[in-house]
Motif scaffolding. Structure first.
Motif, short mmCIF file in Angstrom:
data_model
loop_
_atom_site.label_atom_id
_atom_site.label_comp_id
_atom_site.label_asym_id
_atom_site.label_seq_id
_atom_site.Cartn_x
_atom_site.Cartn_y
_atom_site.Cartn_z
N LEU A 1 0.76 -0.99 -0.05
CA LEU A 1 -0.11 -0.36 0.02
C LEU A 1 1.19 1.11 -0.08
O LEU A 1 -0.05 2.69 0.22
CB LEU A 1 -0.98 -0.04 1.42
N ASN A 2 2.11 0.94 0.19
CA ASN A 2 3.02 2.25 0.29
C ASN A 2 3.11 3.08 1.20
O ASN A 2 2.83 4.67 1.69
CB ASN A 2 2.97 3.06 -1.66
N ILE A 3 2.78 2.26 2.42
CA ILE A 3 2.59 3.86 3.95
C ILE A 3 3.70 2.96 4.94
O ILE A 3 4.38 2.38 4.69
CB ILE A 3 0.97 3.50 4.09
N ASP A 4 4.03 3.88 5.77
CA ASP A 4 5.23 4.42 6.43
C ASP A 4 4.90 3.34 7.46
O ASP A 4 6.07 2.78 7.86
CB ASP A 4 5.33 5.77 6.59
N HIS A 5 3.09 3.18 8.37
CA HIS A 5 2.97 2.57 9.43
C HIS A 5 2.13 1.41 8.81
O HIS A 5 0.94 1.90 8.38
CB HIS A 5 2.54 3.43 10.12
N PRO A 6 2.11 -0.11 9.30
CA PRO A 6 0.52 -0.45 9.23
C PRO A 6 -0.22 -0.50 9.69
O PRO A 6 -1.15 -1.82 10.38
CB PRO A 6 1.66 -2.55 8.91
N ILE A 7 -0.92 0.69 10.07
CA ILE A 7 -1.83 1.32 10.07
C ILE A 7 -3.15 1.68 9.56
O ILE A 7 -2.83 3.26 8.85
CB ILE A 7 -1.59 1.95 11.94
N ILE A 8 -4.37 1.04 9.40
CA ILE A 8 -5.18 1.51 8.54
C ILE A 8 -5.93 1.68 9.48
O ILE A 8 -6.70 1.32 10.90
CB ILE A 8 -6.28 -0.30 8.00
N GLN A 9 -7.12 3.03 9.28
CA GLN A 9 -7.83 3.30 9.97
C GLN A 9 -9.29 3.56 9.59
O GLN A 9 -9.82 3.39 8.16
CB GLN A 9 -8.11 5.19 10.02
N ALA A 10 -9.83 2.54 10.83
CA ALA A 10 -11.12 2.09 10.41
C ALA A 10 -11.84 3.01 9.60
O ALA A 10 -12.46 3.98 10.06
CB ALA A 10 -12.36 1.04 11.12
N PRO A 11 -12.81 2.71 7.95
CA PRO A 11 -14.07 3.75 7.77
C PRO A 11 -15.04 2.94 8.68
O PRO A 11 -15.63 2.68 8.95
CB PRO A 11 -14.02 2.55 6.42
N MET A 12 -16.29 4.54 9.06
CA MET A 12 -16.69 4.26 10.15
C MET A 12 -17.53 5.94 9.76
O MET A 12 -17.99 6.55 9.85
CB MET A 12 -16.25 4.86 11.98
N ALA A 13 -18.81 4.90 9.03
CA ALA A 13 -19.97 6.10 8.42
C ALA A 13 -20.32 6.16 9.47
O ALA A 13 -21.45 5.74 10.62
CB ALA A 13 -21.00 4.91 7.42
#
Length: 347
Positions: free
Chosen positions: A8-20
């Motif tokens: 994903l080309n990100i610095d940290h393996p942290i995904i912010q959960a999508p929260m509708a």
């Protein structure tokens, strides 16, 4: 560097959960700019609103971000069931002075569509994620054509295998601890739902693609535990709900900071589909899982005026107070700082 970071080309393996319903582009931008993967939930956005939020993200970050969609099949309206549902809610309508005859029916949540895919092609988001399975092969192919990586939620090993067989790039292992809607799609049997750590371990063994742990991860120690079991990264939602960039309502914020946050349950009262939230009056009195509730997402419209009236009086009695089982990581700090603190668990 984990497989997720490379992919994903990100610095940290942290995904912010999508929260509708509790966030927009501001939270996604803050997380992406901090080196994680910010997410924009699109299930409740009309095309004009989606376009506005995508433009805001593009204007404020050059980092990768994720857009998230639901993949449910809209149910046929059932007048009999809808009437029974409104009858079950009638004591509350009387209590709050609401005329049920004036409440319009409405879907509440939108599944991924050709219209959404066409709009997305203009912005070409680098990551697209799905909940409740996947869209049609045709729509999925459109997403892949602009080079987007595809993520999708699994709540069982069977769902993980189903997703992997269809070529998803990353499987999100959503444990039963997670707040918000269960991503289950091969079965509606809640006894199939397992904890995050057990699910992660099984999916890592069963799949070749990266597995992301989601549910009950509230701090750096939780991140470290998930990675130790083989997860390539984590998805965190509840911990971000008190950040200033979130649009979490006042009653929801107060509940998250209270002792009540320690008691959550899966409920279908607010949308018609199991979702984890803080137990409130409506859940106690009608039971969290109520057979009278119409199919997802048709339960929403009858609840909406009750929620609005109660929240105007500073009450969360009729609000979906989504939260995972561990709200201890909820802090009133910026989302960028929270992302960096979570990343300390990556070693």
């Amino acid at each position: 560097m984990t497989r997720l970071q490379e992919l994903l080309n990100i610095d940290h393996p942290i995904i912010q959960a999508p929260m509708a319903g509790v966030q927009g582009s501001a939270l996604a931008v803050a997380v992406s700019n901090a080196g994680g993967l910010g997410s924009l939930p699109c299930a409740m956005l009309a095309p004009e609103a989606m376009q506005k939020e995508l433009a805001a993200i593009r204007a404020q970050t050059e980092r990768p971000y994720n857009v998230n969609f639901f993949c449910h099949t809209p149910p046929a309206p059932d007048e009999r069931r809808e009437a029974g549902w409104r009858d079950a809610l009638s004591p509350y309508y009387r209590e709050l002075g609401i005329d049920p005859a004036g409440i319009p029916a409405g879907p509440g949540r939108r599944p991924f569509s050709a219209e959404a895919a066409e709009l997305l092609e203009t912005y070409r988001p680098p990551v697209v994620s799905f909940h409740f399975g996947l869209p049609s092969d045709e729509l999925l192919a459109r997403v892949r054509r602009w080079g987007a990586k595809v993520l999708a939620s699994a709540t069982t090993v069977d769902e993980g295998r189903w997703l992997a067989q269809r070529g998803v790039d990353v499987v999100i292992a959503q444990g039963v601890e997670a707040g918000g809607h269960r991503g289950m799609f091969l079965s509606d049997d809640l006894t199939t739902q397992v904890g995050t750590l057990a699910l992660v371990r099984q999916l890592v063994k069963a799949l070749d693609c990266p597995v992301v742990a989601a549910g009950g991860i509230a701090d750096a120690q939780g991140v470290a535990a998930a990675l130790a079991l083989g997860a390539a990264g984590v998805q965190v939602g509840t911990a971000y709900l008190l950040c200033p960039e979130a649009t979490t309502s006042a009653v929801h914020r107060r509940a998250l900071k209270s002792e009540a946050a320690r008691h959550t349950a899966l409920t279908n009262l607010f949308t018609g589909r199991p979702a984890r939230g803080i137990v409130n009056r409506l859940m106690r009195e009608l039971q969290p899982m109520c057979p009278a509730a119409p199919a997802f997402p048709l339960a929403t419209s009858a609840i909406a005026p009750l929620r609005a009236k109660a929240e105007a009086a500073d009450s969360g009695d009729f609000s979906p107070l989504w939260s995972g089982q561990d709200a201890s990581g909820c802090r009133e700090i910026g989302a960028s700082l929270l992302t960096r603190e979570l990343a300390r668990g990556c070693g």
